[in-house]
Design a protein around this motif. Structure first.
Motif, short mmCIF file in Angstrom:
data_model
loop_
_atom_site.label_atom_id
_atom_site.label_comp_id
_atom_site.label_asym_id
_atom_site.label_seq_id
_atom_site.Cartn_x
_atom_site.Cartn_y
_atom_site.Cartn_z
N ASP B 255 0.86 -1.18 0.00
CA ASP B 255 0.00 0.00 0.00
C ASP B 255 0.90 1.24 0.00
O ASP B 255 2.13 1.13 0.05
CB ASP B 255 -1.04 -0.04 1.13
CG ASP B 255 -0.49 0.38 2.49
OD1 ASP B 255 0.73 0.63 2.59
OD2 ASP B 255 -1.29 0.45 3.45
N VAL B 261 0.63 -5.89 1.04
CA VAL B 261 -0.82 -6.13 0.99
C VAL B 261 -1.16 -7.42 1.75
O VAL B 261 -2.13 -7.50 2.47
CB VAL B 261 -1.32 -6.18 -0.46
CG1 VAL B 261 -2.80 -6.55 -0.50
CG2 VAL B 261 -1.12 -4.83 -1.14
N GLY B 301 -5.29 -2.23 2.28
CA GLY B 301 -4.85 -3.63 2.24
C GLY B 301 -5.61 -4.48 3.25
O GLY B 301 -5.63 -5.70 3.13
N PRO B 307 -7.09 -5.30 -1.96
CA PRO B 307 -6.50 -6.39 -2.74
C PRO B 307 -7.27 -6.65 -4.04
O PRO B 307 -6.67 -6.95 -5.07
CB PRO B 307 -6.63 -7.60 -1.80
CG PRO B 307 -6.81 -7.04 -0.44
CD PRO B 307 -7.44 -5.71 -0.58
#
Lengths: 66, 584
Positions: B255, B261, B301, B307
């Motif tokens: 991120d 993530v 994340g 995601p």
């Protein structure tokens, strides 16, 4: 010296919750733990403030890092 | 604790140990005996030592005790009226050393019995070929009937055919225009910017190429490994698909504040050390890796949308390659593979149940996207309430599942894993069974929801009228609760069922039930840990072979030896050895 670091139940509460994980603070301000949701077993949807319990021992230093 | 007649029957070949103080003259019944399941614990704590001449439960039941014995005393011939006659003395039969986690024992199918009677003797070693004990256990029983009905043989019915044309990639470059000519794949450089339009949460993208001879590069956490494939004709699971071989996409992500993530179970590090190359879900040793690194909005994340955005923009890059791949002349294909969904008439109906993650965030999978292994057009299992969804084997092999995959790296099943799913391929190819479908069931967070989906799974399997089932799950954690429940739901309907999971040391099962008597362990790490190496502990062809052999044995009514109390890798190796010998 033989250390008898037995595993015992520790309680705490959820202080942060995301779609990925929960953050737990142990009672007595004895530290925090963050685990993915998959490692939390629950009978209802978890919420901030919910009490949790797990079993753990003192943490023992085993060796130097790499 | 005494045992029931049912337990006594199950353990009739195990040592007989009295559970309580037992008086002289007692006629031994199950109520006088201790449960053999707890012997390992008792032996470990020193409360019990089993001598070599101990009698089995089967031998002592109904016999009269000639002396008063203390609790937890193993029964030996001198304690029984008349001792034990010579011919009934226990003989040590050394078969193939089938002491199994999950083993197949040396009995075989119904109506197909090997009887060994030893009148008298010492030091007898019997070696029984492994072929008798494993995969083919069903076969001999079926043969006479087959011969009998030779003339009215029913042909297998091909339900649908999928043609997969593979195009070899020799080199991948970044350039001005996306093209694929003479084995050279060129990806438009500016695509890295344009693809971000697919989701505003994705802030930045970098594309680079990692060649197989240069694996000494740092990588952020690998979120997924994605094959590049596209539909040329028909829907997922049928018609024609073009696929690139020799090159694969790896999606990595952080991120904006630099947090991985997949913060949990991240496998960032040197790529050559952090990937178990050659696993079904991983790049192969000689694959060129097209690395797409996505930076998503800070803090997202830990939400579903973060995601998912990374997967969407990555898919936008792959889509431009797909458009080029669609137009390739079939004559340029290096290989053409034909996959058939076949109804094998008269063979046992078998279903594969794959428990996938559904706890939220990246614990999610996109089911049946428009393009193979794509994102768009598919439905996330979390949105579908994690309810079981049936795919045909061909739909699975044609990229019907796009995995968002989270923890942990060693046990997660990437998108490529489903594309090359070894269990689906093996069972679909096996002519002794009739694979009727692959059921995907999500694993929700809350127990109540877990049991809700599990009960629906049980009802679905009942309606499918199958003769056997294999249930698999990826990784460990609360998903083992529903994994156990799925096995129970299937088992209690009288359907033979085999469970497949990584458990070993770190992922030890936290629940169990009596139907979990045929389990396959996926661990490959020497310490039984989540090794942080991508794909390390995932299902391989060898694991699939053990699972199918075990299911065949169970369907044939073969007794399966109980697993040892703790994880023991040697058991797995022995079972694998049995399969290897059976194949010779």
């Amino acid at each position: 010296m033989e250390i008898n670091a037995d595993v015992r139940p520790i309680k705490g509460k959820i202080i942060e919750l995301t779609e990925r994980d929960v953050k737990i603070e142990f009672y007595g301000r004895m530290g925090m733990l963050r685990v993915p949701l998959r490692m939390l077993i629950c009978g209802k949807h978890p919420e901030v403030g919910d009490e949790v319990e797990l079993k753990m021992s003192y943490v023992i230093l085993k060796s130097n890092g790499r | 604790m005494s045992i029931t007649p049912e337990t006594a029957n199950q353990h009739k070949n195990d040592p007989a140990v009295v559970c309580c103080l037992t008086q002289e003259g007692t006629i031994i019944s199950p109520a006088d005996l201790e449960d053999p399941a707890i012997f390992p614990d008792l032996e470990e704590s020193g409360l019990l030592t089993i001598p070599e001449n101990v009698l089995t439960i089967g031998q002592v039941l109904g016999k009269k005790l000639v002396k008063t014995v203390d609790a937890l005393t193993p029964i030996t011939p001198d304690m029984i009226e008349g001792g034990m006659e010579e011919e009934t003395k226990p003989e040590v039969i050394k078969g193939n050393g089938v002491a199994e986690e999950e083993a197949v024992s040396n009995a075989i199918g119904k109506g197909n019995v090997i009887r060994i009677h030893i009148e008298e003797g010492k030091g007898i070693n019997l070696e029984i070929p492994a072929i008798v004990t494993t995969a083919t256990a069903v076969e001999p029983a079926a043969r006479p009937e087959e011969e009998f009905r030779k003339e009215e043989k029913i042909e297998d019915r091909v339900k649908r055919t999928l043609l997969m044309r593979e195009f070899d990639v020799k080199e991948v470059r970044l350039g001005d225009e996306t093209s694929f000519e003479n084995g050279i794949l060129t990806i438009r450089k500016t695509l890295a910017e344009d693809a971000l339009k697919a989701d505003p949460l994705a802030k930045k993208m970098e594309i680079d190429i990692i060649t197989p001879d240069n694996k000494n590069v740092f990588t952020n956490t690998i979120m997924d490994v994605i094959p590049i494939a596209t539909k040329v004709e028909g829907a997922i699971g049928e018609g024609i698909t073009h696929v690139l071989s020799g090159a694969v996409v790896i999606l990595t992500g952080v991120d904006e504040s630099g947090i991985q993530v997949h913060e949990f179970g991240s496998c960032e590090g040197i790529i050559g050390e952090k990937v178990r190359f050659g696993r079904p879900g991983c790049p192969d040793e000689n694959d060129i890796m097209i690395r797409i690194h996505v930076t998503i909005q800070a803090g997202t994340g830990m939400e579903r949308r973060g995601p998912y955005a990374a997967h969407k923009v990555c898919d936008a890059v792959i889509q431009e390659i797909r458009e080029v791949l669609k137009k390739k002349d079939p004559s340029e294909a290096a290989r053409v593979i034909e996959y058939k969904d076949v109804e094998r008439v008269g063979r046992p109906r078998v279903v594969i149940v794959k428990e996938i993650m559904g706890q939220g965030a990246m614990h999610d999978n996109v089911i049946l996207p428009k393009e193979p292994a794509g994102v768009l057009g598919g439905r996330p299992n979390v949105d579908l309430g994690n309810i079981p969804v049936v795919l045909s084997p061909n739909e699975v092999r044609d990229g019907g599942i796009h995995a968002l995959t989270c923890i942990g790296p060693a046990s997660k099943e990437n998108t490529r894993h489903y594309f090359r799913e070894p269990l689906v391929n093996l069972v679909a190819e096996d002519e002794e069974v009739n694979l009727v479908g692959v059921v995907f069931v999500g694993s929700p967070q809350v127990n109540e929801e877990k049991f809700y989906v599990s009960e629906r799974l049980g009802a679905l399997i009942e309606a499918m009228g199958v003769d056997g089932a294999i249930v698999t799950t990826e990784g460990f954690g609360n998903n083992h609760i529903d994994f156990a429940s799925h096995i129970e739901q299937i088992g209690k309907r009288g359907i033979p069922v085999v469970g497949v999971t990584y458990a070993a040391y770190q992922g030890q099962l936290i629940v169990g039930n009596k139907y979990m008597d045929a389990m396959v362990e996926l661990n490959k790490d020497p310490n039984g840990m989540e090794s942080e190496i991508l794909g390390d502990n995932t299902l391989t062809r060898e694991d699939a072979e053990r699972a199918l052999a075990m299911l065949k044995a169970k369907m044939a009514g073969v007794e399966i030896k109980p697993a040892p109390k703790k994880w023991d890798q040697s058991v797995i190796e022995k079972n694998q050895e049995l399969i290897r010998n059976a194949k010779k």
